[in-house]
Design a protein around this motif. Structure first.
Motif, PDB file in Angstrom:
ATOM      1  N   GLY A 190       0.820  -1.196   0.000  1.00  8.59           N
ATOM      2  CA  GLY A 190       0.000   0.000   0.000  1.00  8.59           C
ATOM      3  C   GLY A 190       0.857   1.250   0.000  1.00  8.59           C
ATOM      4  O   GLY A 190       2.077   1.202   0.246  1.00  8.59           O
ATOM      5  N   PHE A 191       0.209   2.370  -0.243  1.00 10.71           N
ATOM      6  CA  PHE A 191       0.917   3.648  -0.334  1.00 10.71           C
ATOM      7  C   PHE A 191       0.007   4.772   0.130  1.00 10.71           C
ATOM      8  O   PHE A 191      -1.213   4.710  -0.044  1.00 10.71           O
ATOM      9  N   CYS A 192       0.600   5.796   0.713  1.00 10.27           N
ATOM     10  CA  CYS A 192      -0.070   7.059   0.977  1.00 10.27           C
ATOM     11  C   CYS A 192       0.649   8.122   0.152  1.00 10.27           C
ATOM     12  O   CYS A 192       1.875   8.254   0.253  1.00 10.27           O
ATOM     13  N   VAL A 193      -0.105   8.843  -0.669  1.00  5.48           N
ATOM     14  CA  VAL A 193       0.507   9.765  -1.626  1.00  5.48           C
ATOM     15  C   VAL A 193      -0.339  11.031  -1.739  1.00  5.48           C
ATOM     16  O   VAL A 193      -1.527  11.024  -1.419  1.00  5.48           O
ATOM     17  N   PRO A 194       0.250  12.128  -2.217  1.00  8.52           N
ATOM     18  CA  PRO A 194      -0.538  13.330  -2.495  1.00  8.52           C
ATOM     19  C   PRO A 194      -1.236  13.222  -3.846  1.00  8.52           C
ATOM     20  O   PRO A 194      -0.914  12.355  -4.659  1.00  8.52           O
ATOM     21  N   HIS A 195      -2.192  14.127  -4.048  1.00  8.73           N
ATOM     22  CA  HIS A 195      -2.814  14.195  -5.380  1.00  8.73           C
ATOM     23  C   HIS A 195      -2.893  15.645  -5.874  1.00  8.73           C
ATOM     24  O   HIS A 195      -3.782  15.997  -6.644  1.00  8.73           O
ATOM     25  N   ASP A 196      -1.965  16.443  -5.458  1.00 10.03           N
ATOM     26  CA  ASP A 196      -1.923  17.863  -5.791  1.00 10.03           C
ATOM     27  C   ASP A 196      -1.887  18.060  -7.305  1.00 10.03           C
ATOM     28  O   ASP A 196      -0.921  17.655  -7.962  1.00 10.03           O
ATOM     29  N   PRO A 197      -2.907  18.710  -7.893  1.00  9.53           N
ATOM     30  CA  PRO A 197      -2.908  18.880  -9.351  1.00  9.53           C
ATOM     31  C   PRO A 197      -1.813  19.806  -9.854  1.00  9.53           C
ATOM     32  O   PRO A 197      -1.442  19.768 -11.027  1.00  9.53           O
ATOM     33  N   ALA A 198      -1.262  20.636  -8.946  1.00 15.39           N
ATOM     34  CA  ALA A 198      -0.199  21.544  -9.371  1.00 15.39           C
ATOM     35  C   ALA A 198       1.059  20.800  -9.781  1.00 15.39           C
ATOM     36  O   ALA A 198       1.899  21.354 -10.497  1.00 15.39           O
ATOM     37  N   ILE A 199       1.195  19.538  -9.354  1.00 18.54           N
ATOM     38  CA  ILE A 199       2.382  18.757  -9.722  1.00 18.54           C
ATOM     39  C   ILE A 199       2.547  18.708 -11.235  1.00 18.54           C
ATOM     40  O   ILE A 199       3.656  18.838 -11.757  1.00 18.54           O
ATOM     41  N   THR A 200       1.438  18.520 -11.944  1.00 21.95           N
ATOM     42  CA  THR A 200       1.505  18.486 -13.409  1.00 21.95           C
ATOM     43  C   THR A 200       1.061  19.797 -14.046  1.00 21.95           C
ATOM     44  O   THR A 200       1.529  20.153 -15.123  1.00 21.95           O
ATOM     45  N   ALA A 201       0.162  20.524 -13.379  1.00 22.59           N
ATOM     46  CA  ALA A 201      -0.375  21.748 -13.982  1.00 22.59           C
ATOM     47  C   ALA A 201       0.607  22.900 -13.921  1.00 22.59           C
ATOM     48  O   ALA A 201       0.716  23.694 -14.866  1.00 22.59           O
ATOM     49  N   PHE A 202       1.333  23.010 -12.781  1.00 24.15           N
ATOM     50  CA  PHE A 202       2.227  24.155 -12.586  1.00 24.15           C
ATOM     51  C   PHE A 202       3.583  23.703 -12.047  1.00 24.15           C
ATOM     52  O   PHE A 202       4.044  24.194 -11.005  1.00 24.15           O
ATOM     53  N   PRO A 203       4.258  22.800 -12.730  1.00 18.54           N
ATOM     54  CA  PRO A 203       5.535  22.304 -12.191  1.00 18.54           C
ATOM     55  C   PRO A 203       6.587  23.386 -12.078  1.00 18.54           C
ATOM     56  O   PRO A 203       7.472  23.314 -11.213  1.00 18.54           O
ATOM     57  N   GLU A 204       6.498  24.409 -12.914  1.00 17.66           N
ATOM     58  CA  GLU A 204       7.557  25.417 -12.984  1.00 17.66           C
ATOM     59  C   GLU A 204       7.539  26.378 -11.800  1.00 17.66           C
ATOM     60  O   GLU A 204       8.547  27.064 -11.546  1.00 17.66           O
ATOM     61  N   VAL A 205       6.441  26.454 -11.048  1.00 10.70           N
ATOM     62  CA  VAL A 205       6.372  27.457  -9.972  1.00 10.70           C
ATOM     63  C   VAL A 205       7.047  26.964  -8.694  1.00 10.70           C
ATOM     64  O   VAL A 205       7.364  27.763  -7.818  1.00 10.70           O
ATOM     65  N   ALA A 206       7.245  25.666  -8.577  1.00  7.25           N
ATOM     66  CA  ALA A 206       7.822  25.103  -7.357  1.00  7.25           C
ATOM     67  C   ALA A 206       9.343  25.146  -7.401  1.00  7.25           C
ATOM     68  O   ALA A 206       9.960  25.244  -8.469  1.00  7.25           O
ATOM     69  N   ASN A 207       9.949  25.055  -6.229  1.00  3.31           N
ATOM     70  CA  ASN A 207      11.387  24.876  -6.134  1.00  3.31           C
ATOM     71  C   ASN A 207      11.777  23.632  -6.927  1.00  3.31           C
ATOM     72  O   ASN A 207      11.188  22.568  -6.765  1.00  3.31           O
ATOM     73  N   LYS A 208      12.785  23.761  -7.782  1.00  2.00           N
ATOM     74  CA  LYS A 208      13.122  22.672  -8.689  1.00  2.00           C
ATOM     75  C   LYS A 208      13.552  21.418  -7.941  1.00  2.00           C
ATOM     76  O   LYS A 208      13.202  20.298  -8.335  1.00  2.00           O
ATOM     77  N   ARG A 209      14.311  21.584  -6.866  1.00  2.00           N
ATOM     78  CA  ARG A 209      14.746  20.417  -6.101  1.00  2.00           C
ATOM     79  C   ARG A 209      13.551  19.709  -5.479  1.00  2.00           C
ATOM     80  O   ARG A 209      13.453  18.482  -5.522  1.00  2.00           O
ATOM     81  N   GLN A 210      12.637  20.482  -4.915  1.00  2.00           N
ATOM     82  CA  GLN A 210      11.472  19.879  -4.285  1.00  2.00           C
ATOM     83  C   GLN A 210      10.593  19.174  -5.319  1.00  2.00           C
ATOM     84  O   GLN A 210      10.120  18.053  -5.090  1.00  2.00           O
ATOM     85  N   ALA A 211      10.379  19.834  -6.452  1.00  2.00           N
ATOM     86  CA  ALA A 211       9.559  19.223  -7.496  1.00  2.00           C
ATOM     87  C   ALA A 211      10.190  17.923  -7.982  1.00  2.00           C
ATOM     88  O   ALA A 211       9.495  16.910  -8.183  1.00  2.00           O
ATOM     89  N   ALA A 212      11.512  17.929  -8.164  1.00  2.00           N
ATOM     90  CA  ALA A 212      12.195  16.718  -8.625  1.00  2.00           C
ATOM     91  C   ALA A 212      12.094  15.613  -7.585  1.00  2.00           C
ATOM     92  O   ALA A 212      11.953  14.422  -7.944  1.00  2.00           O
ATOM     93  N   ASN A 213      12.139  15.961  -6.308  1.00  2.00           N
ATOM     94  CA  ASN A 213      12.047  14.959  -5.256  1.00  2.00           C
ATOM     95  C   ASN A 213      10.667  14.307  -5.229  1.00  2.00           C
ATOM     96  O   ASN A 213      10.538  13.085  -5.051  1.00  2.00           O
ATOM     97  N   ILE A 214       9.635  15.106  -5.431  1.00  2.00           N
ATOM     98  CA  ILE A 214       8.278  14.549  -5.469  1.00  2.00           C
ATOM     99  C   ILE A 214       8.115  13.636  -6.678  1.00  2.00           C
ATOM    100  O   ILE A 214       7.543  12.534  -6.574  1.00  2.00           O
ATOM    101  N   MET A 215       8.615  14.056  -7.831  1.00  2.00           N
ATOM    102  CA  MET A 215       8.511  13.210  -9.021  1.00  2.00           C
ATOM    103  C   MET A 215       9.309  11.921  -8.838  1.00  2.00           C
ATOM    104  O   MET A 215       8.871  10.836  -9.256  1.00  2.00           O
ATOM    105  N   ALA A 216      10.466  12.012  -8.193  1.00  2.00           N
ATOM    106  CA  ALA A 216      11.249  10.807  -7.912  1.00  2.00           C
ATOM    107  C   ALA A 216      10.501   9.896  -6.945  1.00  2.00           C
ATOM    108  O   ALA A 216      10.582   8.664  -7.044  1.00  2.00           O
ATOM    109  N   GLY A 217       9.763  10.499  -6.007  1.00  2.00           N
ATOM    110  CA  GLY A 217       8.968   9.704  -5.083  1.00  2.00           C
ATOM    111  C   GLY A 217       7.892   8.923  -5.798  1.00  2.00           C
ATOM    112  O   GLY A 217       7.678   7.719  -5.527  1.00  2.00           O
TER     113      GLY A 217
END
Length: 276
Positions: free
Chosen positions: A7-34
């Motif tokens: 099983g897994f617990c995960v976020p479903h934040d639509p900004a992950i795909t809708a607005f990837p450029e607004v987030a800190n690049k390291r943080q965004a990359a870490n979430i995508m790696a997760g």
């Protein structure tokens, strides 16, 4: 017999795909790696089905219809939203198992709302797209709970719902290998004056409960406390509770956590590993 293998617990934040450029690049990359790690673990577990528990955000339902919990048993596609930079596509459903879970619930005091045709919103589609679509043989059973808009599914009922789902899978005569996925949260505030404020202490408390496998403690949290400390978006821990309760014996392992105010959310990913 069918079995829940992880099983897994995960976020479903639509900004992950809708607005990837607004987030800190390291943080965004870490979430995508997760999410990539979740996809790899789904493959390593040889899962063929994922029960994905999310919630609607007035995209599918509304004041005219507010189901406490709903299961999709037929045709599924997504996403509903056209601004997430994800083209809509069919999502394969495990119809025999979905119908079995539906009927098992009916027979054990759970009056499901049922969708024979369903378009997924980001509440389930973000995890499907990022963690399941990379494994084309995996089918999805979508479940929606009242975890975003009132009246909310009661926390203890979320526990009971998860346990019933776990029992239903174990009672299915097939050889299906199932993962459960609770989607949403953690701290975030939607449509409020303090939208964008993330409470890392609250998020760490929730992740600690996941690591301990303490679904009962999470279900004891009062909604007024959750709203004050985690925001109205943190009500989505109900979806984590359902997934955790479907696996009565597990230990949690945090994959990653990032507080991303630009995405208005504290995003956490964790794996639920069955314990002997």
């Amino acid at each position: 017999m069918a079995s829940i293998v992880g099983g897994f617990c995960v976020p479903h934040d639509p900004a992950i795909t809708a607005f990837p450029e607004v987030a800190n690049k390291r943080q965004a990359a870490n979430i995508m790696a997760g999410f990539a790690r979740v996809a790899r673990r789904v493959a390593e577990l040889q899962a063929d089905t994922a029960i994905v528990v999310g919630d609607d955000h007035f995209a599918l339902f509304g004041p005219h219809c507010l189901p406490s919990f709903l299961i999709g048993i037929g045709d599924v596609e997504g996403p509903e939203e056209n601004w997430m930079h994800i083209d809509r596509y069919p999502v394969p459903n495990n119809v025999p198992l979905a119908e079995h879970i539906m009927n098992y619930g009916f027979d054990h005091g759970f009056d499901w709302s049922v969708a024979k045709s369903l378009v997924l919103d980001h509440g389930t589609m973000i995890p499907v797209h990022l963690a399941l679509t990379p494994n084309p043989g995996v089918r999805t059973i979508p479940i929606y709970t009242a975890a975003a808009v009132t009246p909310l599914l009661r926390m203890k009922r979320a526990v009971a719902l998860g346990r019933m789902i776990g029992e239903a899978v174990a009672a299915f005569p097939g050889n299906d290998r199932v993962v459960v996925m609770g989607c949403g949260g953690i701290s975030h505030r939607v449509g409020t004056s303090d939208m964008g404020r993330v409470n890392q202490a609250f998020d760490q408390m929730i992740l600690d409960m996941v690591v301990r496998g303490d679904v009962e403690a999470m279900a004891e949290l009062d909604d007024a406390y959750v709203l004050r400390e985690g925001g109205n978006g943190a009500f989505e821990i109900r979806n984590w509770i359902v997934a955790m309760a479907a696996m009565p014996r597990f230990r949690g392992e945090v994959i990653c956590y990032e507080p991303v105010p630009e995405w208005i959310t504290g995003l956490g990913l964790a794996e639920l590993k069955p314990a002997a």
